[in-house]
Design an enzyme around this catalytic site. Structure first.
Site, mmCIF file in Angstrom:
data_model
loop_
_atom_site.group_PDB
_atom_site.id
_atom_site.type_symbol
_atom_site.label_atom_id
_atom_site.label_comp_id
_atom_site.label_asym_id
_atom_site.label_seq_id
_atom_site.Cartn_x
_atom_site.Cartn_y
_atom_site.Cartn_z
ATOM 1 N N SER A 76 51.670 22.705 48.344
ATOM 2 C CA SER A 76 52.654 24.098 48.665
ATOM 3 C C SER A 76 53.023 24.384 46.902
ATOM 4 O O SER A 76 52.709 25.342 46.786
ATOM 5 C CB SER A 76 54.284 24.444 49.286
ATOM 6 N N SER A 114 52.363 27.241 49.992
ATOM 7 C CA SER A 114 53.803 28.318 50.518
ATOM 8 C C SER A 114 54.374 29.388 49.372
ATOM 9 O O SER A 114 54.846 29.762 49.217
ATOM 10 C CB SER A 114 54.679 27.723 51.499
ATOM 11 N N LYS A 159 61.301 31.046 43.625
ATOM 12 C CA LYS A 159 60.678 30.718 45.536
ATOM 13 C C LYS A 159 61.347 31.453 46.206
ATOM 14 O O LYS A 159 62.717 31.141 46.086
ATOM 15 C CB LYS A 159 60.320 29.818 45.529
#
Length: 483
Positions: free
Chosen positions: A177, A153, A78
Site C-alpha cells: 500500500s 491503499s 493518509k
C-alpha cells in the site's frame, strides 16, 4: 519560484536561509490544491485553516532560533490516521462522521518535528484495494493519466506528492500500500521493517486507538526523493512510548556501504506465480544497468533465495487470515465449505487465499513457523548480498476497475489476464518476512506511465536500501512531475 515540487530537504534549506517562509510555502501548496485537485481528488479532507496557523507558528519558532527536522514544511497524512478534529472513516460510509479525540502517534511526531499538515489523503474502502475509491470521497485519479488508478491503499498520498500537494506524506503498507502507489505515480516510498515504526492511531474507526503489534502491516514515509524518505523515517521510527518505548530506545545501524561500487545486489525480474510485464522488466533492467555502471556486483540468481512460489502462497494465507475475524458466522461457514471442496493438489493463489480465510489457530502457528524458516533463509541470503532489486507489481498503473466484487476483477499483463490479487506476490516478497523495502522510480513505460522497482534490505537495516536508492537516483531518473 514554484516551491511545490521541491524536496523537503531543499525546502528546509531554503527556510533556514530565509529564502522563503512557511506561510509562503503553505499558501502556494493550498493554491495548487485548490486549482488542480478537482481533477485528481487526492486531498479528501483539507485542513487549511489549521495549516495556516501552524505555518505562522513555524515561522515564529524559526525566528526564535528553533530548529526541528520538518519545521515549516507542508505535508499530508493518509486518511486512515487519526487527527483530532478531522474525520477518520477509512472510506466506510457508516463512519463518515467519526472524529477521534486525539492524534495518532505518527501525526504527533510530525507536528513535534514542525511539519505543517495540509490535510488528509484519500483511501479505498477499508484500505482493502490496489485502487483508491470509496462512497464518501469518490475516486482518486492517477496524475499521469486520470483514467488510471494511482494505486492503493495509500493512493491519495502518492497522487498528492506527484501533483505537488505537499513535500511529504505518511501512509501504511500491508499489501504494497506504500510501494504500489509510489510505483504507479512515480514517487518514493519506504516500507519499514516490521515493528520499527509505531502505528497507534492508525486504526479502523470502530476500534479503539490502542498500541498493538500488527502482523505484516506497517506504517511508513512517502516522498519525492530517497533522502527525504530517510529524513521522514528518522522522525517516524521508534517504539510506542506506551509500550516498548518505556524500556527501549532505537539505534538503526548505518547503511552497509556508502559507495555504489561496494554493494552486492541480487536482481530479480521473474516470479513463478505471475509474469512480469515488459514495461516493468525494462524498469528493472534500467536499475540493473545503473548498478553495473556504478561498479556494483550484480547477480541474477541465487540458491539462497527462499522459494518465491512457497513465499507467495504463504503470504496470501497470512494476509487474508486476519480478514475474517469479523465475518458473519454464515459467511465463515460457507468459506469452510468451499475450502473442503478444494482439491488437495490445488496450489493456486486463489486456493491459498481461500484456505487462509479459514485457518485454525493451529494452522496459523504452522504457517508462522514456515515464515520463520523463510526469515532464516533471508538472513543467509543477506550474508552474500546487501540488497535485492525486484518489481513492485507486474504492470504500471492500470485503468480504474470498480467491479463490486474484487474477486471477479482481472489484471492484464501484456494482454493476458490473471486474477486481480495475484499481482500482490511481488509486494508480498518482503512483507511476509517483515523486511524493509524502498520503492523508487525507474523510468517510464512506452505509454509514458511511471515505472518503479523495490529495493529489499536486511531486517532492521533500513538505511541500506535507502542509501542504495539514494545512490541510484541520479542514474535512473528519480521523480519527474506529470506533464
Amino acid at each position: 519560484m514554484d516551491w511545490n515540487f521541491e524536496t523537503a530537504e531543499n525546502l528546509g534549506a531554503a527556510l533556514r536561509a530565509g529564502d522563503v517562509t512557511s506561510v509562503e510555502l503553505t499558501e502556494e501548496a493550498i493554491t495548487r490544491i485548490e486549482r488542480d485537485d478537482k481533477a485528481v481528488n487526492a486531498i479528501c479532507v483539507p485542513d487549511f485553516d489549521r495549516a495556516r496557523a501552524a505555518a505562522r507558528g513555524a515561522d515564529r519558532a524559526r525566528a526564535r532560533g528553533e530548529e526541528r527536522p520538518l519545521l515549516g514544511i507542508p505535508v499530508t497524512v493518509k486518511e486512515s490516521y487519526d487527527i483530532a478534529g478531522l474525520p477518520t472513516t477509512w472510506g466506510m460510509p457508516p463512519y463518515r462522521d467519526h472524529q477521534p479525540a486525539e492524534d495518532a502517534v505518527q501525526v504527533s511526531r510530525l507536528k513535534a518535528a514542525g511539519a505543517v499538515v495540509l490535510g488528509k489523503t484519500n483511501v479505498p474502502l477499508g484500505l482493502q484495494d490496489v485502487q483508491t475509491f470509496n462512497d464518501i470521497y469518490g475516486t482518486t485519479n492517477n496524475p499521469w493519466d486520470h483514467l488510471r488508478t494511482p494505486g492503493g491503499s495509500s493512493g491519495g498520498s502518492a497522487a498528492a506528492l506527484a501533483s505537488g500537494f505537499g513535500a511529504l506524506s505518511i501512509g501504511s503498507d500491508l499489501a504494497g500500500s506504500l510501494r504500489t502507489p509510489a510505483h504507479f505515480c512515480g514517487v518514493h516510498a519506504h516500507k519499514p521493517t516490521l515493528g520499527l515504526v509505531a502505528s497507534r492511531g492508525m486504526v479502523p474507526p470502530d476500534a479503539p486507538a490502542l498500541p498493538a503489534e500488527h502482523d505484516l502491516a506497517v506504517v511508513g514515509p512517502m516522498a519525492r526523493s530517497a533522502r527525504d524518505l530517510t529524513l521522514l523515517l528518522d522522525v517516524m521510527a521508534g517504539p510506542d512510548p506506551l509500550t516498548l518505548g518505556t524500556a527501549y530506545g532505537l539505534t538503526l545501524p548505518p547503511a552497509r556501504h556508502e559507495r555504489l561500487r561496494d554493494f552486492r545486489v541480487l536482481v530479480l525480474d521473474e516470479h513463478p506465480l505471475i509474469p512480469t510485464g515488459a514495461a516493468v522488466r525494462a524498469g528493472v533492467e534500467r536499475v540493473a544497468d545503473a548498478l553495473v555502471d556504478g561498479g556494483a556486483r550484480v547477480e541474477r540468481h541465487s540458491p539462497l533465495l527462499p522459494d518465491p512460489a512457497e513465499a507467495g502462497a504463504l503470504y496470501m494465507q497470512l494476509l487474508v487470515s486476519g480478514s475474517v475475524a469479523r465475518f458473519p458466522t454464515d459467511v465463515y461457514e460457507q468459506l469452510r465449505s468451499e475450502v473442503a471442496e478444494l482439491s488437495v493438489d490445488d496450489r493456486s493463489l486463489q486456493a491459498a487465499r481461500l484456505r487462509g480465510m479459514v485457518l485454525s489457530h493451529r494452522d496459523w502457528i504452522e504457517a508462522n513457523n514456515l515464515r520463520e524458516l523463510h526469515r532464516h533463509g533471508w538472513r543467509r541470503l543477506f550474508t552474500e548480498f546487501d540488497a535485492v532489486v525486484c518489481p513492485v507489481t507486474p504492470t504500471p498503473a492500470f485503468p480504474h476497475d470498480h467491479h463490486p466484487d474484487p474477486l471477479e476483477r482481472l489484471i492484464a499483463v501484456d494482454g493476458v489476464e490473471y486474477p486481480y490479487f495475484d499481482q500482490l506476490v511481488w509486494a508480498g516478497l518482503p512483507t511476509m518476512p517483515g523486511l524493509p523495502a524502498t520503492a523508487v522510480p525507474a523510468g517510464r513505460s512506452p505509454e509514458g506511465l511511471p515505472v518503479g522497482v523495490q529495493i529489499i534490505g536486511p531486517m532492521f537495516e533500513d538505511r541500506t536500501p535507502l542509501r542504495l536508492a539514494e545512490l541510484l537516483e541520479p542514474s535512473i531518473g528519480g521523480f519527474l512531475a506529470p506533464c
